[in-house]
Design a protein around this motif. Structure first.
Motif, mmCIF file in Angstrom:
data_model
loop_
_atom_site.group_PDB
_atom_site.id
_atom_site.type_symbol
_atom_site.label_atom_id
_atom_site.label_comp_id
_atom_site.label_asym_id
_atom_site.label_seq_id
_atom_site.Cartn_x
_atom_site.Cartn_y
_atom_site.Cartn_z
ATOM 1 N N THR A 4 12.316 18.619 -7.016
ATOM 2 C CA THR A 4 11.348 18.162 -6.021
ATOM 3 C C THR A 4 10.057 17.797 -6.719
ATOM 4 O OG1 THR A 4 10.534 20.396 -5.623
ATOM 5 C CG2 THR A 4 12.309 19.622 -4.185
ATOM 6 N N GLY A 5 9.287 16.953 -6.077
ATOM 7 C CA GLY A 5 8.011 16.591 -6.658
ATOM 8 C C GLY A 5 7.279 15.574 -5.818
ATOM 9 N N GLU A 6 6.127 15.181 -6.322
ATOM 10 C CA GLU A 6 5.351 14.136 -5.671
ATOM 11 C C GLU A 6 4.648 13.323 -6.738
ATOM 12 O OE1 GLU A 6 2.830 16.381 -3.006
ATOM 13 O OE2 GLU A 6 1.206 16.361 -4.451
ATOM 14 N N GLN A 7 4.428 12.080 -6.411
ATOM 15 C CA GLN A 7 3.767 11.147 -7.312
ATOM 16 C C GLN A 7 2.738 10.371 -6.519
ATOM 17 O OE1 GLN A 7 4.363 10.331 -10.701
ATOM 18 N NE2 GLN A 7 5.572 12.205 -10.750
ATOM 19 N N ARG A 8 1.558 10.221 -7.089
ATOM 20 C CA ARG A 8 0.533 9.368 -6.477
ATOM 21 C C ARG A 8 0.658 8.002 -7.135
ATOM 22 N NH1 ARG A 8 -4.841 7.652 -6.587
ATOM 23 N NH2 ARG A 8 -5.829 7.779 -4.536
ATOM 24 N N ILE A 9 0.955 7.000 -6.331
ATOM 25 C CA ILE A 9 1.179 5.644 -6.835
ATOM 26 C C ILE A 9 0.002 4.777 -6.409
ATOM 27 C CG2 ILE A 9 2.745 3.666 -6.791
ATOM 28 C CD1 ILE A 9 4.990 5.710 -6.208
ATOM 29 N N PRO A 10 -0.667 4.139 -7.382
ATOM 30 C CA PRO A 10 -1.890 3.385 -7.085
ATOM 31 C C PRO A 10 -1.611 2.024 -6.441
ATOM 32 C CG PRO A 10 -1.392 3.218 -9.411
ATOM 33 C CD PRO A 10 -0.363 4.136 -8.814
ATOM 34 N N ALA A 11 -1.031 2.066 -5.242
ATOM 35 C CA ALA A 11 -0.728 0.833 -4.504
ATOM 36 C C ALA A 11 -0.587 1.185 -3.023
ATOM 37 C CB ALA A 11 0.561 0.208 -5.028
ATOM 38 N N PRO A 12 -0.800 0.205 -2.150
ATOM 39 C CA PRO A 12 -0.629 0.446 -0.713
ATOM 40 C C PRO A 12 0.807 0.827 -0.374
ATOM 41 C CG PRO A 12 -1.660 -1.695 -1.122
ATOM 42 C CD PRO A 12 -1.213 -1.168 -2.436
ATOM 43 N N ARG A 13 0.964 1.596 0.682
ATOM 44 C CA ARG A 13 2.283 2.073 1.106
ATOM 45 C C ARG A 13 3.261 0.921 1.330
ATOM 46 N NH1 ARG A 13 3.128 6.014 6.223
ATOM 47 N NH2 ARG A 13 2.010 4.324 7.230
ATOM 48 N N GLU A 14 2.799 -0.187 1.892
ATOM 49 C CA GLU A 14 3.687 -1.333 2.149
ATOM 50 C C GLU A 14 4.280 -1.874 0.848
ATOM 51 O OE1 GLU A 14 0.510 -1.116 3.256
ATOM 52 O OE2 GLU A 14 0.862 -0.773 5.406
ATOM 53 N N LYS A 15 3.469 -1.912 -0.199
ATOM 54 C CA LYS A 15 3.940 -2.433 -1.486
ATOM 55 C C LYS A 15 4.927 -1.466 -2.135
ATOM 56 C CE LYS A 15 2.344 -4.991 -5.440
ATOM 57 N NZ LYS A 15 1.220 -5.612 -6.105
ATOM 58 N N VAL A 16 4.664 -0.174 -2.035
ATOM 59 C CA VAL A 16 5.574 0.829 -2.587
ATOM 60 C C VAL A 16 6.900 0.791 -1.831
ATOM 61 C CG1 VAL A 16 5.937 3.293 -3.018
ATOM 62 C CG2 VAL A 16 3.674 2.274 -3.385
ATOM 63 N N TRP A 17 6.842 0.701 -0.501
ATOM 64 C CA TRP A 17 8.049 0.629 0.316
ATOM 65 C C TRP A 17 8.886 -0.601 -0.069
ATOM 66 C CZ3 TRP A 17 10.827 3.654 3.411
ATOM 67 C CH2 TRP A 17 11.791 3.065 4.222
ATOM 68 N N ALA A 18 8.226 -1.726 -0.216
ATOM 69 C CA ALA A 18 8.938 -2.951 -0.596
ATOM 70 C C ALA A 18 9.623 -2.781 -1.948
ATOM 71 C CB ALA A 18 7.983 -4.143 -0.625
ATOM 72 N N ALA A 19 8.945 -2.168 -2.906
ATOM 73 C CA ALA A 19 9.535 -1.959 -4.237
ATOM 74 C C ALA A 19 10.739 -1.029 -4.167
ATOM 75 C CB ALA A 19 8.483 -1.399 -5.191
ATOM 76 N N LEU A 20 10.643 0.016 -3.352
ATOM 77 C CA LEU A 20 11.737 0.977 -3.229
ATOM 78 C C LEU A 20 12.955 0.395 -2.511
ATOM 79 C CD1 LEU A 20 9.783 4.237 -2.353
ATOM 80 C CD2 LEU A 20 10.971 3.708 -4.506
ATOM 81 N N ASN A 21 12.795 -0.769 -1.919
ATOM 82 C CA ASN A 21 13.900 -1.421 -1.213
ATOM 83 C C ASN A 21 14.328 -2.723 -1.869
ATOM 84 O OD1 ASN A 21 14.556 0.052 1.503
ATOM 85 N ND2 ASN A 21 12.365 0.243 1.185
#
Length: 158
Positions: A4-21
């Motif tokens: 388990t863990g967490e990461q702070r990603i320096p980008a808006p949630r929409e951009k992170v979601w798009a990358a993860l898909n």
């Protein structure tokens, strides 16, 4: 194995979601990934080549997304076979939350392995899994901030 863990990603949630898909971005970010192709609405076929300790193998398998809440969360499950090296199967719950101008990604992974991989011992597997996760997130952060992913980021040995 659980991770388990967490990461702070320096980008808006929409951009992170798009990358993860996006299979092309994920293929760049997943250590050892040679191909990742969409085979259905929420399914992909994957080929990855990894070396963990003395065991090297090419894994072929499937990835499925479920429990999808757009821009917020999903469950990713997969299974693959590496021939005599063994098999791996498992899943991860991924959640995205806004954190100012960044995104906080939290994850909980559960995986099972068998074959020669299982004989390596839990310490090596746990250590290798953490290194693979670190490499994935380092590459994902570069991808969502439009930085080049270099050959140094693509080592497949852990």
């Amino acid at each position: 194995m659980d991770l388990t863990g967490e990461q702070r990603i320096p980008a808006p949630r929409e951009k992170v979601w798009a990358a993860l898909n996006d299979p092309a971005i994920l293929c760049q970010c997943i250590p050892g990934c040679q191909s990742l192709e969409r085979t259905g609405e929420n399914q992909m076929a994957a080929v990855s080549k990894l070396k963990i300790g003395p065991v090297a193998a090419t894994f072929k398998g499937t990835v499925t997304l479920s429990n999808i809440v757009p821009l917020e969360s999903y469950t990713i499950t997969g299974e693959g076979s590496g021939g005599i090296a063994g098999f791996a199967k498992g899943g991860a719950d991924v959640k995205l939350t806004e954190d100012g101008d960044a995104t906080l990604l939290t994850y909980s992974v559960n995986a099972k392995i068998g074959g020669k991989l299982a004989m390596l011992g839990s310490r090596l597997i746990d250590s290798s899994s953490k290194k693979l996760a670190e490499k994935f997130f380092r590459k994902l952060k570069k991808a969502v901030t439009n930085q080049a992913i270099t050959d140094d980021d693509d080592e497949d040995e852990v």
